[in-house]
Design a protein around this motif. Sequence first.
Motif, PDB file in Angstrom:
ATOM      1  N   PHE A  76      41.663 -25.429  11.172  1.00 39.57           N
ATOM      2  CA  PHE A  76      40.815 -25.709  10.148  1.00 39.57           C
ATOM      3  C   PHE A  76      42.333 -24.831   9.124  1.00 39.57           C
ATOM      4  O   PHE A  76      42.672 -25.327   8.124  1.00 39.57           O
ATOM      5  CB  PHE A  76      39.686 -25.581   9.809  1.00 39.57           C
ATOM      6  CG  PHE A  76      38.753 -26.878  10.155  1.00 39.57           C
ATOM      7  CD1 PHE A  76      39.272 -28.588   9.133  1.00 39.57           C
ATOM      8  CD2 PHE A  76      38.473 -26.899  11.039  1.00 39.57           C
ATOM      9  CE1 PHE A  76      38.520 -29.146   9.557  1.00 39.57           C
ATOM     10  CE2 PHE A  76      37.958 -28.159  11.302  1.00 39.57           C
ATOM     11  CZ  PHE A  76      37.335 -29.756  10.732  1.00 39.57           C
ATOM     12  N   GLU A  77      42.212 -24.033   9.358  1.00 38.64           N
ATOM     13  CA  GLU A  77      43.482 -23.026   8.379  1.00 38.64           C
ATOM     14  C   GLU A  77      44.949 -23.115   8.861  1.00 38.64           C
ATOM     15  O   GLU A  77      45.505 -22.749   7.210  1.00 38.64           O
ATOM     16  CB  GLU A  77      43.379 -21.983   9.604  1.00 38.64           C
ATOM     17  CG  GLU A  77      41.501 -21.013   8.974  1.00 38.64           C
ATOM     18  CD  GLU A  77      41.749 -19.558   9.496  1.00 38.64           C
ATOM     19  OE1 GLU A  77      41.216 -18.429   8.791  1.00 38.64           O
ATOM     20  OE2 GLU A  77      42.018 -19.009  10.898  1.00 38.64           O
ATOM     21  N   TYR A 125      32.501 -32.023   9.249  1.00 34.34           N
ATOM     22  CA  TYR A 125      33.622 -31.213   9.611  1.00 34.34           C
ATOM     23  C   TYR A 125      33.614 -30.082   8.284  1.00 34.34           C
ATOM     24  O   TYR A 125      33.197 -28.885   8.476  1.00 34.34           O
ATOM     25  CB  TYR A 125      34.260 -30.623  10.373  1.00 34.34           C
ATOM     26  CG  TYR A 125      34.160 -30.991  12.129  1.00 34.34           C
ATOM     27  CD1 TYR A 125      33.273 -30.043  12.721  1.00 34.34           C
ATOM     28  CD2 TYR A 125      34.546 -32.105  12.329  1.00 34.34           C
ATOM     29  CE1 TYR A 125      32.746 -30.598  13.361  1.00 34.34           C
ATOM     30  CE2 TYR A 125      34.270 -32.724  13.503  1.00 34.34           C
ATOM     31  CZ  TYR A 125      33.185 -31.680  14.572  1.00 34.34           C
ATOM     32  OH  TYR A 125      33.223 -32.296  16.004  1.00 34.34           O
ATOM     33  N   LYS A 126      34.816 -30.376   7.373  1.00 35.68           N
ATOM     34  CA  LYS A 126      35.102 -29.576   6.245  1.00 35.68           C
ATOM     35  C   LYS A 126      33.338 -28.928   6.141  1.00 35.68           C
ATOM     36  O   LYS A 126      33.665 -27.861   5.012  1.00 35.68           O
ATOM     37  CB  LYS A 126      35.522 -30.060   5.508  1.00 35.68           C
ATOM     38  CG  LYS A 126      37.079 -30.205   6.139  1.00 35.68           C
ATOM     39  CD  LYS A 126      38.568 -29.075   5.708  1.00 35.68           C
ATOM     40  CE  LYS A 126      38.651 -28.175   4.582  1.00 35.68           C
ATOM     41  NZ  LYS A 126      39.328 -27.020   5.047  1.00 35.68           N
ATOM     42  N   SER A 131      28.942 -29.982  13.850  1.00 36.16           N
ATOM     43  CA  SER A 131      29.328 -28.933  15.141  1.00 36.16           C
ATOM     44  C   SER A 131      29.893 -30.247  15.570  1.00 36.16           C
ATOM     45  O   SER A 131      30.505 -29.149  16.609  1.00 36.16           O
ATOM     46  CB  SER A 131      27.948 -28.220  14.711  1.00 36.16           C
ATOM     47  OG  SER A 131      26.739 -28.859  15.812  1.00 36.16           O
ATOM     48  N   LYS A 132      29.240 -31.185  15.592  1.00 32.20           N
ATOM     49  CA  LYS A 132      29.907 -31.516  16.778  1.00 32.20           C
ATOM     50  C   LYS A 132      30.417 -33.429  16.260  1.00 32.20           C
ATOM     51  O   LYS A 132      29.626 -34.316  15.622  1.00 32.20           O
ATOM     52  CB  LYS A 132      29.006 -31.751  18.646  1.00 32.20           C
ATOM     53  CG  LYS A 132      27.988 -32.095  18.183  1.00 32.20           C
ATOM     54  CD  LYS A 132      26.855 -31.765  19.180  1.00 32.20           C
ATOM     55  CE  LYS A 132      25.539 -32.412  18.986  1.00 32.20           C
ATOM     56  NZ  LYS A 132      24.940 -32.280  20.738  1.00 32.20           N
ATOM     57  N   HIS A 133      30.574 -34.634  17.257  1.00 23.33           N
ATOM     58  CA  HIS A 133      30.899 -35.643  16.949  1.00 23.33           C
ATOM     59  C   HIS A 133      31.440 -36.116  18.406  1.00 23.33           C
ATOM     60  O   HIS A 133      31.884 -36.171  18.889  1.00 23.33           O
ATOM     61  CB  HIS A 133      32.069 -35.736  15.799  1.00 23.33           C
ATOM     62  CG  HIS A 133      33.398 -35.666  16.706  1.00 23.33           C
ATOM     63  ND1 HIS A 133      34.162 -34.828  16.753  1.00 23.33           N
ATOM     64  CD2 HIS A 133      34.092 -36.352  16.642  1.00 23.33           C
ATOM     65  CE1 HIS A 133      35.730 -34.623  16.936  1.00 23.33           C
ATOM     66  NE2 HIS A 133      35.094 -35.785  17.094  1.00 23.33           N
ATOM     67  N   GLN A 163      32.144 -21.352   8.211  1.00 30.68           N
ATOM     68  CA  GLN A 163      33.065 -22.570   7.799  1.00 30.68           C
ATOM     69  C   GLN A 163      34.010 -22.441   9.172  1.00 30.68           C
ATOM     70  O   GLN A 163      33.940 -21.866   9.987  1.00 30.68           O
ATOM     71  CB  GLN A 163      34.388 -22.089   7.078  1.00 30.68           C
ATOM     72  CG  GLN A 163      33.606 -21.945   5.438  1.00 30.68           C
ATOM     73  CD  GLN A 163      33.066 -23.235   5.292  1.00 30.68           C
ATOM     74  OE1 GLN A 163      33.425 -24.376   5.135  1.00 30.68           O
ATOM     75  NE2 GLN A 163      31.513 -22.895   4.754  1.00 30.68           N
ATOM     76  N   VAL A 164      33.889 -24.132   9.686  1.00 35.42           N
ATOM     77  CA  VAL A 164      34.787 -23.950  10.696  1.00 35.42           C
ATOM     78  C   VAL A 164      36.487 -23.594  10.603  1.00 35.42           C
ATOM     79  O   VAL A 164      36.548 -24.056   9.660  1.00 35.42           O
ATOM     80  CB  VAL A 164      34.007 -25.447  10.649  1.00 35.42           C
ATOM     81  CG1 VAL A 164      35.086 -26.291  12.640  1.00 35.42           C
ATOM     82  CG2 VAL A 164      32.912 -26.318  11.046  1.00 35.42           C
ATOM     83  N   LEU A 165      36.280 -23.081  11.303  1.00 33.28           N
ATOM     84  CA  LEU A 165      37.996 -22.431  11.861  1.00 33.28           C
ATOM     85  C   LEU A 165      38.403 -23.647  12.797  1.00 33.28           C
ATOM     86  O   LEU A 165      39.996 -24.048  12.831  1.00 33.28           O
ATOM     87  CB  LEU A 165      38.548 -21.760  12.335  1.00 33.28           C
ATOM     88  CG  LEU A 165      37.379 -20.674  11.219  1.00 33.28           C
ATOM     89  CD1 LEU A 165      37.738 -18.987  11.954  1.00 33.28           C
ATOM     90  CD2 LEU A 165      38.078 -20.762  10.003  1.00 33.28           C
ATOM     91  N   LYS A 166      38.330 -23.649  14.156  1.00 35.87           N
ATOM     92  CA  LYS A 166      38.594 -25.012  14.904  1.00 35.87           C
ATOM     93  C   LYS A 166      37.549 -25.792  15.480  1.00 35.87           C
ATOM     94  O   LYS A 166      36.634 -25.895  15.489  1.00 35.87           O
ATOM     95  CB  LYS A 166      39.219 -24.090  16.135  1.00 35.87           C
ATOM     96  CG  LYS A 166      40.188 -23.375  16.027  1.00 35.87           C
ATOM     97  CD  LYS A 166      40.679 -22.171  16.570  1.00 35.87           C
ATOM     98  CE  LYS A 166      41.922 -21.213  16.663  1.00 35.87           C
ATOM     99  NZ  LYS A 166      42.354 -20.571  17.777  1.00 35.87           N
ATOM    100  N   VAL A 167      38.332 -26.831  16.118  1.00 38.70           N
ATOM    101  CA  VAL A 167      37.346 -27.620  16.441  1.00 38.70           C
ATOM    102  C   VAL A 167      38.046 -28.771  18.328  1.00 38.70           C
ATOM    103  O   VAL A 167      39.632 -28.842  17.888  1.00 38.70           O
ATOM    104  CB  VAL A 167      36.984 -29.007  16.029  1.00 38.70           C
ATOM    105  CG1 VAL A 167      36.094 -30.205  16.590  1.00 38.70           C
ATOM    106  CG2 VAL A 167      36.282 -28.703  14.465  1.00 38.70           C
TER     107      VAL A 167
END
Length: 823
Positions: A76-77, A125-126, A131-133, A163-167
């Motif tokens: 996300f970054e 997610y943003k 936390s999952k899909h 905050q979510v950084l990686k998925v």
Amino acid sequence: MNFNKLLEEQLKKYLPDAALLEQPAFLRFLEAVNESYESYEKDRLQSGDAVSITASEQRMRLALQTIEDNVWEYDFEQRKMVFAQVNNSVLKLRRLEYVDKENEEWWREIYEEDLHIAIDTFRKYKQGLISKHSVEYRMHCADGSIKWILNRGGVIKRDSEGQVLKVVGAITDIDALKNIQAELRTTANRLSNLLASLQSGVLVEDEARRIVMANQQLCSLLSITALPEALVGLDCSQAVQQFKPLFKHPEQFLNRVAEILENRQPVAGEELEMADGRILERSYIPVFLDNEHKGHLWKYNDITKRKQSENIIRLQEEKYRNIIANMNLGLTEVDLEERILYANQSFCEMSGYSLDELMNKNASTLFMGKGNEHLTREKLPLRAQGISDAYELAVRNKKGQLKWWLVSGAPRYNDANELVGSIGIHLDITSHKQLELALMEARQAAEESAHAKETFLANMSHEIRTPISAILGMSRQLGETSLDPEQSLFLDNINKASEHLLVIINDILDISKIEAGMLQLENIGFRPAELVEQAISLMTLRAQEKGLLLSTKMEAGPWPVIMGDPFRLKQVLLNLLSNSIKFTEKGGVQITFNTMSWRGSQLTAVITVADTGIGMDEATLKNIFQNFTQGDKTTARKYGGTGLGMAISKQLVEMMGGTIQLQSKPGAGTSVVLRIPFDIGKEKNIPVKEKQSIDSSILKDCRVLLAEDNEINQLIACRILEKHGLVVTAVNNGREALNAMAKQSFDVVLMDMQMPVMDGLEATAFIRANISRDIPVIALTANAIKGENEKCIKAGMNDYISKPFEPSTLISTIAHLVGKQLK
């Protein structure tokens, strides 16, 4: 499966969905990663960190090459989407990395109609909502095709604020699965529509007795107001408690359902009596998959009408069997080999054998002895042709006594209309035969009494209608001559009486229609005053001969046209007037006609026929409407009659929706009161006989062959035909007709049905087979028995005319068949 300790820690911490471990492709991926971790530790111990990292990366790439899923990671970054290099992956991607604005290119890979699914997942997610899909949507492939994919993943890295950084996740090809699901839905819909359209009530339950499907017919049968769709998912074990009051025996119904469900064996055609009198037929079909019970299907049919019909047939069969038994007639059923399959008690008494002694015995051998079987076997070809007959048979009973039986035999068919044997009705005529042998002159009368009912009725129809046809024909010819007013009046009464007699004869000859309730009433307009006057006119002469006063009394005021059957009403009045005149020696007979009620378009007529005759006692009044019933034997001998008039009158009045009542005392006369409802009609409802104008010149010189054995009818037909310019050659039977056709040609043939030497059917069959298939042949029939017209057409005739016929009908039929049109 046990993994490297470090890998297990990573999985516990970052694996988004434990269900991924059940996916074979993902599991192979983890195995490859686990091997990389193991190799990494070994390499680190042996060669140092740098070497082991290199080996681990190589093993990771090798692991990714072994699976078909696209494994991805999104940062996300950096707004960076990275896919693992997979040669045999689901999607043939144009690149492995999509960074910054290039992400838009990745979004374009998603099918336009499904793009909102991916965008919604990204947004959640943003916003930290998930936390999952695990989502399904369609993707554009590099080869231009569109595939359904399953995209599943989860968070593996967050910042200090959560905050979510990686998925990370994987894309799985589910296109084939989607196609299968679509096919299953189509099949399910097709099955559902099929069951919904069935005339049977259908209920499908699963193994837990929850309703899977029901159709509208089931709801109708069980008085369920809810729609079938609303029943899906309900517990049927509870719902059945609500239905049980609908059944005549509720507890028995519940117990039987429980028994069926416990046995899990197919059940077909069980009959259930309902509380409202209906009868349902129930079937049960259990459903098993791999020997495991998955549910069952119930099917219900309303068989009330079928059972009623079966009961009627059974009662009729018992009725006629009882009639035969009460008449001391022996009844037997045999197969094609003459083996006895059934015999009634009367036959056992006639033969001297018990039923057990008769069953499966050859009837011919048993009663006539060996060597004489041909006497009955000769009847088998007749039965094969569907022919019934009656014959006399000399037999010996169990005691060896010589007996004479009169046997009426008929073919016996099964439900498929196949000949399976014969039915025989036996009458012991031993005493009659002995009398016949002593009095040979009575033999002809005895044989004639054995004729079948249909043959008798056909002959009687022909013999009675032929002279009536002659009377009407001659009266019509006479009506075309110059007559004075008195002669015209007499001739008019002859015509009216003859036409009415013809109506009565037609009904009596077709008595089976009356007994079966198939007699059809007319519904035409008529004037009641005129009808009463016609009836009085026809009976006046008989009343005058006995010195009786015959009068009418109509209600004052103009009577309207009423709708009904004037012929049947006049028939009833004539029956009542005839009886009154017959049983009255002095005084008179009066018809009173008035109304009991008159509302709107309906009225109820009250018709009274009163006389000053001998009257009747209470015992006679009770039985007066039974067939063949009169007073005592003295009355029958003195006054004669068949005893059918009052019975027929009652049936006709009731068919009109009315009632008939009698009031009488011995020596005080009789009063018969009819109350009949009628609709009020208009003048236009009265049928008008229109005279058809025929230009006889169009039939001039048309050559007609007339085959008619009755001289008067022959004369009438010739007069009618010659009057219109036709050239007639008259012969007396079918054989003479064939001889005439061999000598000259004709344009049309008029063929009487019943003639000596050769009848019309036989002659027509010969014409069609040997002379001409095209010449028009018109049947002239005096037979009023049902089915006569079908015989004519089947024999090859083009049309038929019933005697007595209207001259215009005869000329029109001829003109139509010879191809000439009337002007």
